[in-house]
Design an enzyme around this catalytic site. Structure first.
Site, PDB file in Angstrom:
ATOM      1  N   LYS A 189      -0.120   4.736   4.780  1.00 32.75           N
ATOM      2  CA  LYS A 189      -0.977   3.776   5.509  1.00 32.75           C
ATOM      3  C   LYS A 189      -0.301   3.403   6.827  1.00 32.75           C
ATOM      4  CE  LYS A 189      -3.656  -0.465   4.854  1.00 32.75           C
ATOM      5  NZ  LYS A 189      -4.932   0.211   5.204  1.00 32.75           N
TER       6      LYS A 189
ATOM      7  N   HIS B 103       0.834  -1.196   0.000  1.00 33.32           N
ATOM      8  CA  HIS B 103       0.000   0.000   0.000  1.00 33.32           C
ATOM      9  C   HIS B 103       0.876   1.257   0.000  1.00 33.32           C
ATOM     10  CE1 HIS B 103      -3.198  -2.808   1.181  1.00 33.32           C
ATOM     11  NE2 HIS B 103      -4.038  -1.891   0.737  1.00 33.32           N
TER      12      HIS B 103
END
Length: 249
Positions: free
Chosen positions: A147, A143
């Site tokens: 995050k 990601h």
């Protein structure tokens, strides 16, 4: 049109929900920032959510706020009787318990991912893991660099699917002398750039490798799925729902 409130409206997913709301109307947003409005949508502090739900005649809440903010708005939804879609990840056991308590009063749909492709991937993984019983398993996710929770909520959901089929123990990364055990699954998280979300399960054995993967090209796919879930949830009985229920429908 479905009248939607967005919890976490100042975040990236909040903006994506506003942009994706072509068949719904975002009438208010909740955030702890001092912002008065986002793309013309008025912003209210979560502590005042109950009053705002009444004032703006909200049909359903869609939320991607942090866990604390999600729980605050969930309490407001219970007070007013408004359904809620929760896309927040990173809840602890107590937080999940409080959401489930809320679902006894209002319809509540909790999902770690609102992609139809991920729903299909999970079903394929269940079949593959149950069939290839002796194959080694490794789970990877990637990601964007902002995050904060790892592994991702989606990876954790995939792990849950796997553990329904196999008694495996997750090993989160490896370092040093770390021989692989037969009953383990490696789980790895990567964070880089602006990657929307990639998940891959590798099954290896019998001189072959099977890779099952999914990549999101744009976070708009998650926003659109959350809005689909919101429209589906309106009018349902109180209860705990999953995004798979929406996909099946």
């Amino acid at each position: 049109m479905t009248r939607v409130a967005v919890n976490g409206v100042t975040g990236q997913m909040g903006g994506a929900v506003i942009e994706a709301a072509t068949d719904s109307e975002v009438v208010v947003g909740f955030a702890t920032s001092d912002t008065d409005a986002v793309d013309g949508v008025p912003v209210v502090h979560p502590a005042e959510a109950a009053a705002a739900l009444r004032e703006y005649d909200v049909d359903v809440v869609v939320g991607f706020a942090v866990p604390e903010g999600a729980l605050t708005v969930a309490e407001a939804c219970v007070e007013v009787g408004v359904p809620m879609v929760v896309g927040t990840t990173g809840f602890d056991e107590d937080g999940i318990g409080r959401l489930k308590d809320a679902s006894e009063e209002v319809p509540l749909l909790k999902a770690t991912n609102f992609s139809q492709g991920i729903q299909v991937l999970q079903r394929l993984i269940s079949e593959a893991v149950g069939t290839l019983e002796d194959y080694d398993l490794e789970l990877m996710e990637t990601h964007h660099n902002r995050k904060v929770d790892a592994p991702s909520g989606t990876a954790s959901s995939i792990l849950d699917v796997i553990q329904e089929e196999r008694d495996v123990e997750p090993v989160y990364g490896r370092e040093g002398h770390a021989p692989r055990e037969d009953d383990e699954i490696g789980v790895f998280a990567r964070r880089a750039g602006d990657i929307r979300g990639e998940h891959e399960l590798v099954l290896a054995g019998n001189d072959e490798v099977l890779s099952l993967s999914h990549r999101a090209e744009d976070r708009g796919v998650f926003a659109a799925g959350a809005l689909d879930a919101a429209a589906w949830l309106v009018g349902r009985d109180a209860g705990w729902y999953a995004f798979g229920d929406v996909v099946d429908a």
